[in-house]
Design a protein around this motif. Structure first.
Motif, PDB file in Angstrom:
ATOM      1  N   GLU A  96       1.212 -13.102 -13.394  1.00  0.00           N
ATOM      2  CA  GLU A  96       2.283 -13.252 -12.400  1.00  0.00           C
ATOM      3  C   GLU A  96       1.982 -12.414 -11.152  1.00  0.00           C
ATOM      4  O   GLU A  96       2.108 -12.904 -10.023  1.00  0.00           O
TER       5      GLU A  96
ATOM      6  N   GLU B  24      -0.888 -13.952  -9.171  1.00  0.00           N
ATOM      7  CA  GLU B  24      -0.458 -15.153  -8.449  1.00  0.00           C
ATOM      8  C   GLU B  24       0.346 -14.796  -7.207  1.00  0.00           C
ATOM      9  O   GLU B  24       0.143 -15.369  -6.130  1.00  0.00           O
ATOM     10  N   ARG B  25       1.247 -13.825  -7.360  1.00  0.00           N
ATOM     11  CA  ARG B  25       2.063 -13.412  -6.213  1.00  0.00           C
ATOM     12  C   ARG B  25       1.176 -12.791  -5.125  1.00  0.00           C
ATOM     13  O   ARG B  25       1.388 -13.023  -3.940  1.00  0.00           O
TER      14      ARG B  25
ATOM     15  N   ALA C   7      -2.011 -13.459  -4.594  1.00  0.00           N
ATOM     16  CA  ALA C   7      -2.787 -14.535  -3.966  1.00  0.00           C
ATOM     17  C   ALA C   7      -1.931 -15.319  -2.979  1.00  0.00           C
ATOM     18  O   ALA C   7      -2.381 -15.651  -1.871  1.00  0.00           O
ATOM     19  N   LEU C   8      -0.689 -15.580  -3.364  1.00  0.00           N
ATOM     20  CA  LEU C   8       0.220 -16.311  -2.465  1.00  0.00           C
ATOM     21  C   LEU C   8       0.494 -15.515  -1.188  1.00  0.00           C
ATOM     22  O   LEU C   8       0.494 -16.074  -0.090  1.00  0.00           O
TER      23      LEU C   8
ATOM     24  N   ALA D 283       7.357 -14.784 -16.501  1.00  0.00           N
ATOM     25  CA  ALA D 283       7.450 -13.319 -16.559  1.00  0.00           C
ATOM     26  C   ALA D 283       8.913 -12.881 -16.626  1.00  0.00           C
ATOM     27  O   ALA D 283       9.275 -11.977 -17.387  1.00  0.00           O
TER      28      ALA D 283
ATOM     29  N   LYS E  76       8.840 -17.788  -7.620  1.00  0.00           N
ATOM     30  CA  LYS E  76       7.896 -17.826  -6.495  1.00  0.00           C
ATOM     31  C   LYS E  76       7.442 -19.268  -6.278  1.00  0.00           C
ATOM     32  O   LYS E  76       7.778 -20.143  -7.073  1.00  0.00           O
ATOM     33  N   LEU E  77       6.667 -19.470  -5.209  1.00  0.00           N
ATOM     34  CA  LEU E  77       6.107 -20.796  -4.969  1.00  0.00           C
ATOM     35  C   LEU E  77       5.132 -21.146  -6.082  1.00  0.00           C
ATOM     36  O   LEU E  77       4.499 -20.261  -6.654  1.00  0.00           O
TER      37      LEU E  77
ATOM     38  N   ARG F  37       1.849 -22.011  -7.646  1.00  0.00           N
ATOM     39  CA  ARG F  37       0.450 -21.883  -7.238  1.00  0.00           C
ATOM     40  C   ARG F  37      -0.436 -22.279  -8.409  1.00  0.00           C
ATOM     41  O   ARG F  37      -0.338 -21.702  -9.487  1.00  0.00           O
TER      42      ARG F  37
END
Lengths: 44, 393
Positions: free
Chosen positions: A26, A29-30, A32-33, B287, B345-346, B348
């Protein structure tokens, strides 16, 4: 052979590793975004 | 002194196993709920139905299969055909079958795998049944219908003896009795492994094009419908799959208790607590589901174990403290953090270059539209005679 202590610790390891892996994924990913968003803003 | 220390260690070990087991179970239910509500926007208030179907699969189907094998093995089983015999010979027959399974490990393992598979199929089928009247309805009516179905499942279990022993409940054979040690540890390990498998299956599904379609349905079903997708079918499929996963939890809880009764599958435990976990953690990401689940499970277990110590701090009966906690937490979260502790979140997906997708320089020659169709070439122009003109020129 007494398997109980072994399985007990296997259970504890699974209990720790699984959420740790999910949180790691998680966070990555956050990150990377956020990085992609920053690059897009810089390009604009 | 050493004996007291050893017994205290055993007690703490039991608490840890109990927390791990419930964590594994509720993580699976919450992930399935997140799959439905967090990603597809299907507010399933009938998780208890699916969980009870899993338990009933073990009590009504798997136990019968095991008893049938025991009867054919001539180990002195008592009759179990009538409702009376099914209830009152249940303890004796289960005791005999536990001994039989202890000597036939492969049979026990195959029954365990069969019960997981059959529980999933039955839950999947039940998802289809509950989706029939409900899935076309808007959120409020869907919620009311699913809550009613959870009650209907409990009433059936209470009144139909051959399903789960009626009001008395029934013992189910321990399919893991071939394991020489504490069966709860091996059940907890199996539950956590199944939870990990469920996580990877759901993660793969959410990262697939179908996962993006589910999010589209959640955000604006009318738009998805307008591009030719069957929204009702998507919602039904999601409900069926998640119902199957929740039913697996029912199977596992049946083996953890070695006992099935309809009151094990009450709405408060199997619907409202998972919803609270999802709301606290944050819908739409795994999560959040995990953190919500860990918080609630730890709090509940601590309250249950130390209820006697907490009694002096509250002025009302301590038995309703858990429910008070549920209501207060839900209110606090809804008021102060409506997105949960970890907001969504978006989406991905690894391997897709979003920058390229969004910022690709695309050159479109809009002048094409202004050219007379008869002069473009191709089939249409040939029909209108444009091609022939060009050829003649």
């Amino acid at each position: 052979m007494d398997w109980d202590p072994i399985l007990f610790w296997v259970m504890i390891i699974l209990w720790v590793i699984t959420p740790a892996f999910i949180f790691y994924e998680e966070i990555m990913e956050r990150r990377a975004l956020r990085k992609e968003r920053e690059e897009v803003v810089a390009q604009d | 002194m050493i004996e007291i220390a050893a017994s205290t260690a055993v007690v703490y070990q039991r608490i840890v196993i109990d927390i791990a087991m419930y964590f594994g179970l509720f993580v699976i239910v919450s992930m399935a709920l997140n799959f439905q509500y967090g990603n597809a926007g299907v507010p399933n208030m009938g998780c208890a139905v699916s969980a009870s179907i899993g338990g009933y699969t073990v009590s009504a189907l798997i136990t019968r299969i095991i008893y049938w094998v025991g009867t054919n093995a001539n180990i002195g089983m008592k009759p179990y055909a009538t409702d009376y015999d099914w209830n009152y010979n249940n303890q004796f027959n289960t005791y005999l079958m536990n001994d039989y399974i202890a000597e036939h490990a492969m049979f026990g393992m195959s029954m365990f795998i069969l019960s997981i598979a059959l529980g999933f199929v039955m839950g999947w089928f039940m998802g289809y049944i509950i989706s029939l009247p409900a899935i076309r309805l808007r959120a409020t009516y869907l919620i009311i219908t699913l809550i009613t179905m959870a009650d209907a499942a409990q009433i059936l279990g209470r009144n139909v003896v051959w399903i789960s022993g009626g009001t008395l409940g029934m013992w189910v054979p321990n399919v893991l009795s071939w394991y020489p040690g504490d069966r709860t540890i091996i059940t907890a390990v199996a539950t956590m492994l199944i939870g990990i498998i469920c996580y990877f299956i759901l993660r793969t599904m959410l990262n697939s094009p179908y996962g993006r379609l589910m999010r589209g349905v959640r955000e604006n079903d009318l738009t998805v419908q307008s591009v030719g997708k069957d929204v009702v079918a998507i919602r039904r499929n999601v409900l069926m799959f998640a119902s199957g996963i929740t039913a697996v939890v029912g199977v596992l809880i049946a083996y953890y208790y070695s006992y099935v009764i309809q009151s094990n599958f009450i709405r408060a435990t199997w619907t409202y607590w998972p919803w609270l976990m999802l709301m606290i953690g944050g819908a739409g990401n795994n999560a959040g589901t995990f953190i919500g689940c860990a918080l609630i499970i730890a709090m509940r277990r601590v309250i249950i174990v130390y209820k006697w110590a907490l009694e002096s701090f509250v002025w009302y009966p301590i038995v309703i403290f858990e429910q008070q906690l549920l209501a207060t937490l839900l209110l606090v979260v809804m008021v102060f953090r409506p997105d949960g502790l970890i907001p969504e979140k978006l989406l991905r997906i690894p391997g897709i270059d979003y920058r390229r997708l969004v910022h690709e320089e695309t050159e479109v020659d809009w002048r094409v539209d202004r050219i007379d169709p008869s002069k473009r070439g191709g089939i249409l122009s040939r029909i209108r005679g444009g091609g022939k003109k060009e050829e003649a020129e």
